[in-house]
Design a protein around this motif. Structure first.
Motif, short mmCIF file in Angstrom:
data_model
loop_
_atom_site.label_atom_id
_atom_site.label_comp_id
_atom_site.label_asym_id
_atom_site.label_seq_id
_atom_site.Cartn_x
_atom_site.Cartn_y
_atom_site.Cartn_z
N THR A 89 -8.08 2.74 10.44
CA THR A 89 -9.52 2.35 10.34
C THR A 89 -9.24 1.84 8.75
O THR A 89 -10.57 1.71 8.14
N ALA A 90 -8.27 1.93 8.11
CA ALA A 90 -8.27 1.42 6.61
C ALA A 90 -8.42 -0.20 6.57
O ALA A 90 -7.80 -0.64 7.47
N PRO A 91 -8.88 -0.73 5.65
CA PRO A 91 -8.96 -2.25 5.49
C PRO A 91 -7.41 -2.59 5.12
O PRO A 91 -6.40 -1.76 4.63
N SER A 92 -7.18 -3.99 5.26
CA SER A 92 -5.86 -4.58 5.16
C SER A 92 -5.62 -4.48 3.66
O SER A 92 -6.35 -4.94 2.97
N ALA A 93 -4.25 -3.90 3.47
CA ALA A 93 -3.74 -3.84 2.18
C ALA A 93 -2.81 -4.82 1.52
O ALA A 93 -2.36 -4.73 0.58
N SER A 94 -2.16 -5.48 2.82
CA SER A 94 -1.01 -6.02 2.47
C SER A 94 -0.92 -7.26 3.49
O SER A 94 -1.75 -7.19 4.39
N TRP A 95 -0.04 -8.28 3.26
CA TRP A 95 -0.02 -9.52 4.06
C TRP A 95 0.48 -9.02 5.35
O TRP A 95 0.30 -9.76 6.59
N THR A 96 1.41 -7.86 5.38
CA THR A 96 1.77 -7.47 6.72
C THR A 96 0.88 -6.79 7.72
O THR A 96 0.74 -7.39 8.84
N ASP A 97 -0.40 -6.09 6.88
CA ASP A 97 -1.32 -5.72 7.70
C ASP A 97 -2.22 -6.89 8.14
O ASP A 97 -2.86 -6.97 9.45
N ARG A 98 -2.64 -7.82 7.57
CA ARG A 98 -3.22 -9.15 7.88
C ARG A 98 -2.60 -9.86 9.17
O ARG A 98 -3.13 -10.06 9.93
N GLY A 99 -1.17 -9.72 9.09
CA GLY A 99 -0.61 -10.68 10.09
C GLY A 99 -0.76 -9.51 11.37
O GLY A 99 -0.77 -10.22 12.43
N ARG A 100 -0.38 -8.44 11.27
CA ARG A 100 -0.77 -7.53 12.19
C ARG A 100 -2.13 -7.69 12.91
O ARG A 100 -2.30 -7.77 14.30
N THR A 101 -3.15 -7.92 12.25
CA THR A 101 -4.45 -8.02 12.74
C THR A 101 -4.60 -9.37 13.22
O THR A 101 -5.40 -9.37 14.31
N ALA A 102 -3.97 -10.32 12.82
CA ALA A 102 -3.91 -11.56 13.42
C ALA A 102 -3.53 -11.58 14.91
O ALA A 102 -4.14 -12.22 15.82
N LEU A 103 -2.35 -10.96 14.97
CA LEU A 103 -1.66 -10.90 16.12
C LEU A 103 -2.46 -10.07 17.12
O LEU A 103 -2.68 -10.54 18.35
#
Length: 417
Positions: free
Chosen positions: A112-126
């Motif tokens: 439940t942590a906010p995205s801290a990297s572009w990898t997190d953002r990419g996984r969230t987009a998927l």
């Protein structure tokens, strides 16, 4: 040993669990975005398969852009924890510092942590794209299966969900089959949604490392508190047992009074140490009443050992009062444990204590003879010497213990820089 469940029970059990339907609801909610867009273009009046493919594809860039917001991952994680897993952790609340949610068990595997990297953002987009597409597919299949069931039951359907897949009438006995297929779809879709959520919303490598570091710090803190309790209370109890035994053997009222006074003083000091440690365990936010004792208070230990009947010869040289705080406190505990060990295993025998401090290091030596006819030893856990070695290692020093020239010696060297 519990009896194995029957195949029928295994098939029915998911249908009576509330989480099965909250998972399904979580899945079909993802269809809201493409359906809302489809009302605008290309429209949902007798749509064809091509129209539905357009409806599914158009919102993808918008959904991917939303995933760039750090809070999107947190919102999806909280929602997934709430709807995909059973139990009390459904009542998720955020931490006071805005960090990860609390109240949820660690085995959910959802961050439940906010995205801290572009990898997190990419996984969230998927994840958002999957949830949207899978939700739309689940919604379409659900409506179509319901329509098939109605048609097989003899009810006419004016507007089929997909124009080219119009349900046709058939034997009424087959009417329950679409409903059974819908229930199977509800169970399978919810499980797939949960599995993909763990994959795409699970903790990142950085979060796992942070959690591991925090767990290691907690374990180290617990280990340090355990050593504090062992050294302080073990020392006090050992002195009390030795002094009580010596007073009973001496049968001297004067010696008994002195022994009782020493036991009282040692007990008071142990209670102060216990209160300080309990304050740490309770995490009340209050500062302990007194700081941990340092090597400049070694006279208290030596006097307590002498009061038990052990002749203690001590020589302390160098600026002991100017030692760094951590070195002074840990050296005090090491001296305390070495004296306790001597009294516990050798009884009231002569003890030689040498403490030498200079600009670069501190040397501590505690030696006592090993009697041929040892008195009954006071039972102990056997972890005291290990604790001395651990304390020395944490400060970058060394500790040795063993018999040499008929003496039991505990030697410690601690660097001051």
């Amino acid at each position: 040993m519990p009896a194995p469940s029957s195949p029928l029970r295994s098939l029915v059990r998911p249908l009576v669990r509330a989480v099965t339907y909250t998972r399904w609801l979580h899945l079909v909610i993802g269809a809201i975005v493409p359906l809302a867009g489809g009302l605008i273009h290309p429209g949902l009046s007798a749509p064809s398969i091509g129209d539905w493919l357009t409806v599914a594809a158009l919102p993808v860039p918008l959904v991917a852009a939303v995933a760039l917001l750090p809070s999107a991952r947190r919102a999806e994680g909280l929602q997934a924890r709430l709807m995909l897993f059973p139990g009390k952790h459904a009542r998720v609340r955020a931490g006071a510092d805005g960090g990860a949610a609390v109240g949820a068990p660690a085995d959910t595997g959802i961050s439940t942590a906010p995205s801290a990297s572009w990898t997190d953002r990419g996984r969230t987009a998927l994840w958002l794209v999957f949830r949207m597409e899978a939700g739309l597919a689940a919604w379409l299949l659900s409506i179509w299966l319901l329509q098939v069931g109605l048609v097989l039951s003899g009810v006419s359907v004016e507007e089929p969900v997909v124009g080219s897949l119009t349900p046709h009438a058939g034997p009424a006995a087959l009417a329950p089959l679409p409903l059974l297929a819908l229930l199977a779809l509800v169970v399978a879709g919810g499980r797939l949604d949960t599995r993909i959520a763990r994959r795409l919303l699970g903790p990142s490598v950085r979060e796992r490392m942070t959690a591991l570091e925090e767990r290691t710090e907690r374990l180290l803190e617990r280990n340090r508190i355990a050593r504090e309790l062992h050294d302080s209370l073990g020392h006090a109890l050992t002195l009390a047992v030795v002094q009580a035994g010596a007073a009973r053997a001496a049968k001297d009222p004067g010696f008994t009074d002195r022994a009782l006074a020493a036991i009282e003083e040692t007990g008071r000091a142990a209670l102060e140490d216990l209160e300080r440690v309990l304050l740490l365990l309770r995490e009340t936010g209050r500062r302990p009443a007194g700081a941990s004792p340092g090597l400049d208070e070694a006279a208290r230990l030596l006097d307590a050992a002498r009061s038990s009947g052990a002749p203690v010869a001590a020589e302390i040289t160098g600026p002991v009062e100017d030692l760094p705080g951590p070195v002074s406190r840990e050296a005090y505990r090491m001296l305390q444990e070495a004296l306790t060990n001597a009294l516990r295993h050798a009884g009231p025998v002569p003890v030689d204590v040498r403490v030498t401090a200079d600009r670069s290091r501190l040397r501590l030596l505690v030696a006592n003879p090993v009697p041929g006819d040892r008195p009954p030893a006071v039972p102990g856990s056997g972890s005291g010497l290990r604790g001395i070695r651990e304390r020395a290692a944490l400060l970058g020093g060394e500790a040795e213990a063993g018999v040499r020239d008929g003496e039991w010696r505990v030697a410690v060297v601690l660097p001051l820089r």
